[in-house]
Structures are given as structure tokens and as C-alpha cells.
Design a protein around this motif. Structure first.
Motif, PDB file in Angstrom:
ATOM      1  N   THR A 146       0.830  -4.720  12.068  1.00  0.00           N
ATOM      2  CA  THR A 146       1.780  -4.382  11.009  1.00  0.00           C
ATOM      3  C   THR A 146       1.712  -5.504   9.981  1.00  0.00           C
ATOM      4  N   ILE A 147       1.587  -5.131   8.743  1.00  0.00           N
ATOM      5  CA  ILE A 147       1.523  -6.150   7.682  1.00  0.00           C
ATOM      6  C   ILE A 147       2.824  -6.113   6.899  1.00  0.00           C
ATOM      7  N   THR A 148       3.507  -7.238   6.860  1.00  0.00           N
ATOM      8  CA  THR A 148       4.790  -7.324   6.169  1.00  0.00           C
ATOM      9  C   THR A 148       4.709  -8.423   5.121  1.00  0.00           C
ATOM     10  N   ALA A 149       5.196  -8.107   3.931  1.00  0.00           N
ATOM     11  CA  ALA A 149       5.135  -9.105   2.850  1.00  0.00           C
ATOM     12  C   ALA A 149       6.039 -10.282   3.179  1.00  0.00           C
ATOM     13  N   ARG A 150       5.500 -11.491   3.067  1.00  0.00           N
ATOM     14  CA  ARG A 150       6.343 -12.670   3.254  1.00  0.00           C
ATOM     15  C   ARG A 150       7.187 -12.905   2.018  1.00  0.00           C
ATOM     16  N   GLN A 151       6.576 -12.599   0.867  1.00  0.00           N
ATOM     17  CA  GLN A 151       7.335 -12.665  -0.387  1.00  0.00           C
ATOM     18  C   GLN A 151       7.085 -11.353  -1.108  1.00  0.00           C
ATOM     19  N   ARG A 152       8.145 -10.720  -1.561  1.00  0.00           N
ATOM     20  CA  ARG A 152       7.971  -9.424  -2.222  1.00  0.00           C
ATOM     21  C   ARG A 152       7.150  -9.590  -3.492  1.00  0.00           C
ATOM     22  N   PRO A 153       6.049  -8.846  -3.607  1.00  0.00           N
ATOM     23  CA  PRO A 153       5.275  -8.958  -4.846  1.00  0.00           C
ATOM     24  C   PRO A 153       6.046  -8.394  -6.039  1.00  0.00           C
ATOM     25  N   VAL A 154       5.657  -8.839  -7.213  1.00  0.00           N
ATOM     26  CA  VAL A 154       6.218  -8.259  -8.438  1.00  0.00           C
ATOM     27  C   VAL A 154       5.350  -7.054  -8.763  1.00  0.00           C
ATOM     28  N   ILE A 155       5.947  -5.863  -8.756  1.00  0.00           N
ATOM     29  CA  ILE A 155       5.148  -4.658  -8.948  1.00  0.00           C
ATOM     30  C   ILE A 155       5.404  -4.081 -10.337  1.00  0.00           C
ATOM     31  N   ILE A 156       4.336  -3.936 -11.095  1.00  0.00           N
ATOM     32  CA  ILE A 156       4.436  -3.347 -12.429  1.00  0.00           C
ATOM     33  C   ILE A 156       3.684  -2.025 -12.414  1.00  0.00           C
ATOM     34  N   ILE A 157       4.403  -0.960 -12.756  1.00  0.00           N
ATOM     35  CA  ILE A 157       3.823   0.384 -12.699  1.00  0.00           C
ATOM     36  C   ILE A 157       3.794   0.933 -14.121  1.00  0.00           C
ATOM     37  N   THR A 158       2.665   1.468 -14.541  1.00  0.00           N
ATOM     38  CA  THR A 158       2.633   2.044 -15.887  1.00  0.00           C
ATOM     39  C   THR A 158       2.464   3.554 -15.818  1.00  0.00           C
ATOM     40  N   SER A 159       2.982   4.218 -16.839  1.00  0.00           N
ATOM     41  CA  SER A 159       2.865   5.674 -16.915  1.00  0.00           C
ATOM     42  C   SER A 159       2.760   6.087 -18.374  1.00  0.00           C
TER      43      SER A 159
END
Ligand SMILES: Nc1ncnc2c1ncn2[C@@H]1O[C@H](COP(=O)(O)OP(=O)(O)O)[C@@H](O)[C@H]1O
Ligand SMILES: [Mg+2]
Length: 274
Positions: A146-159
Motif C-alpha cells: 500500500t502506498i500512502t503519501a507522507r506529504q499530500r502533494p499539491v494537485i493542479i487539475i486543468t480543464s
């Protein structure tokens, strides 16, 4: 956080600066919409640069599946290895290739993930990402990991707003619409790309450009990226302000549809403005 102010190569409006900082602080994905060419894709690079964080990019295609962003199990390679005896096929881990989100979750440091043009994929795509975006964690059944983020990434989503996104997905995001830059902001953007150009030429070009965008018969309006290219073409062509007052040279740099070029020319004949 250190607030986002844009970079020397990216001009961010005060609203955009603010919303990026809010998304960063609240650790929520930032959904960016806007006309093509308004700097949605390059925003992620600018954020990564200004915060000195690594950028992982996921260019979404019509065939993209949410799962691909986490990991893919390369069964073809494994089959080849078993056929030709070129690797240890028992070691399944070797055949698990993390996608951009997977890499960001696995990384010991915080990173920026760009999910570019999410509306290209089918409607299931954003829904399939909901769980992983909430939990910032996923399982790989093939290896039992199981892979769990140690630090939440900053997610940028474009549309580009080709499709409506599901409500459940929108609820989890922070939203910003990049409105089309007004002339003053556009001048600053142009300075980044053409620092040495005569400002009188730029002003006249902008008059022409915004006039063109207002023509109702034009279906595919030219955007920032076309304008940047056009200024380059004007400089290379040695076009001066006087000429620009009379005509629109290199129209093909601004308009990409034959029907738009035709419509403009015939409209212009009637009004004699072009
Ligand atoms: N705010 C800005 N600052 C600097 N350059 C910009 C900006 N907005 C757009 N551009 C220019 O326009 C081009 C298109 O931007 P892009 O991010 O690809 O647009 P989008 O993803 O919204 O279609 C970029 O390569 C960049 O040169
Ligand atoms: Mg883009």
C-alpha cells in the motif's frame, strides 16, 4: 506557506495568486478552467518553480484511465522476460511502474502533480480518482503493497470545459476560472516573452488583437499563445505601427480556421475595417 506570486516567466493575476496559496494551505486539489491558451498548463510549472518543488505531469488523453496515474502492471514486459529468460519474472515489483500520482504519493518530499486536461478522458475518470484523492493512498494487489503519501502533494487539475465534471469531484476541489487577460495584464505577459519589443507596436497589436476577438463571425478566437507568436511574427517581418493600422499581417498566426479567415475577410469587405 510562502505565497505564490507568479514567476519571472509567469504572470499570475492577484486572484490566481491567492487561490493557489489557499489550495496549498488547505491541501485540496486546485481545478483550473479557462479558454485554451490562458496559461493553465504552464501554471503548474510556475507553481513548482516558485515553491522549489518537483513537478510530475500527467497529460490526460481520451483513452486515459484513472488507474494509470497510480501504477501500471507491465505484463507484456513480464511475458517477454519469461519467454526469453531475460529477467527474474518472480519479482513482480519490477513490473510495477508508478504513474505520476503514484510517484507523488511514494515520494518522501512534497511534490506538485499536474493532471492536465482532465475533461479529455471519459466521465468515469474523475469519479475513479475520488477515493485516491481523498485518502492519498492506494493498494497494489499484485505485490500486496500500500502506498500512502507522507506529504499530500499539491494537485493542479486543468480543464478546457469540454465536459461537465461530476459534482462529487467538484466538491473536493478548489476552483478557479482564468478569465481572459485584459490589455494591461496582457502587456505584462508579452513582456515576459518579448522583452525588447517596441511598446508602441505592442499597443497597436493589442488593439488589433482585441478587435479581432470581438468579431462575432470568428468561431475560434485567438488566445494568449497565438498573440505571443503573432508579436514574434510582426517583429521578424519588420512590420511597423503604420502597417498594423491598415491591415492584419500574418493572419494565419492568429486564426487557425479557414472559415474564420474567410468570414473575417468577407465581413471586412462590407465594413472596410480590415
Ligand atoms: N500568465 C501567463 N504568463 C506567461 N505566459 C503565459 C501566460 N498565460 C499564457 N502564457 C503563454 O501562453 C502559452 C499557452 O499557455 P498554456 O498554459 O499552454 O495554455 P492552456 O493550458 O491554458 O491552453 C504558454 O506557452 C505561455 O507562453
Ligand atoms: Mg493546456
Amino acid at each position: 506557506m510562502s505565497a505564490f506570486k507568479g514567476t519571472k516567466n509567469y504572470i499570475a493575476s492577484p486572484e490566481l495568486q491567492e487561490i493557489v496559496s489557499v489550495a496549498f494551505d488547505l491541501e485540496k486539489p486546485l481545478l483550473i478552467r479557462g479558454e485554451p491558451g490562458t496559461g493553465k498548463t504552464v501554471l503548474a510549472r510556475a507553481v513548482a518553480e516558485s515553491l522549489s518543488l518537483p513537478l510530475l505531469t500527467w497529460h490526460v488523453k481520451s483513452s486515459s484511465k484513472a488507474q494509470d496515474g497510480l501504477y501500471v502492471y507491465d505484463t507484456v514486459q513480464r511475458l517477454n522476460d519469461s519467454r526469453f529468460g531475460t529477467g527474474d519474472v518472480q519479482d513482480i515489483k519490477k513490473y510495477i511502474k508508478l504513474g505520476p500520482l503514484g510517484q507523488a504519493f511514494a515520494s518522501p518530499t512534497r511534490s506538485i502533480v499536474l493532471i492536465d486536461e482532465i475533461d479529455k478522458a471519459d466521465i468515469e475518470f474523475p469519479n475513479d480518482l475520488l477515493h485516491e484523492l481523498d485518502a492519498m493512498s492506494f493498494a497494489i494487489p499484485e505485490t500486496g503493497e500500500t502506498i500512502t503519501a507522507r506529504q499530500r502533494p499539491v494537485i493542479i487539475i486543468t480543464s478546457n470545459a469540454e465536459k461537465e465534471l461530476p459534482d462529487a469531484f467538484l466538491r473536493r476541489c478548489i476552483f478557479h476560472y482564468i478569465s481572459f487577460p485584459e490589455a494591461d495584464e496582457m502587456k505584462n505577459i508579452l513582456k515576459v516573452h518579448h522583452p525588447l519589443v517596441d511598446q508602441k507596436l505592442v499597443s497597436q497589436a493589442l488593439l488589433r488583437f482585441y478587435w479581432l476577438r470581438e468579431q462575432s463571425e470568428i468561431r475560434k478566437k485567438p488566445s494568449t499563445s497565438e498573440l505571443v507568436d503573432w508579436i514574434g511574427a510582426l517583429v521578424r517581418g519588420g512590420i511597423d505601427v503604420k502597417q498594423l493600422e491598415k491591415e492584419v499581417p500574418f493572419l494565419g498566426v492568429l486564426l487557425k480556421k479557414e472559415s474564420d479567415i474567410q468570414a473575417l475577410k468577407s465581413g471586412a469587405r462590407k465594413t472596410s475595417r480590415y
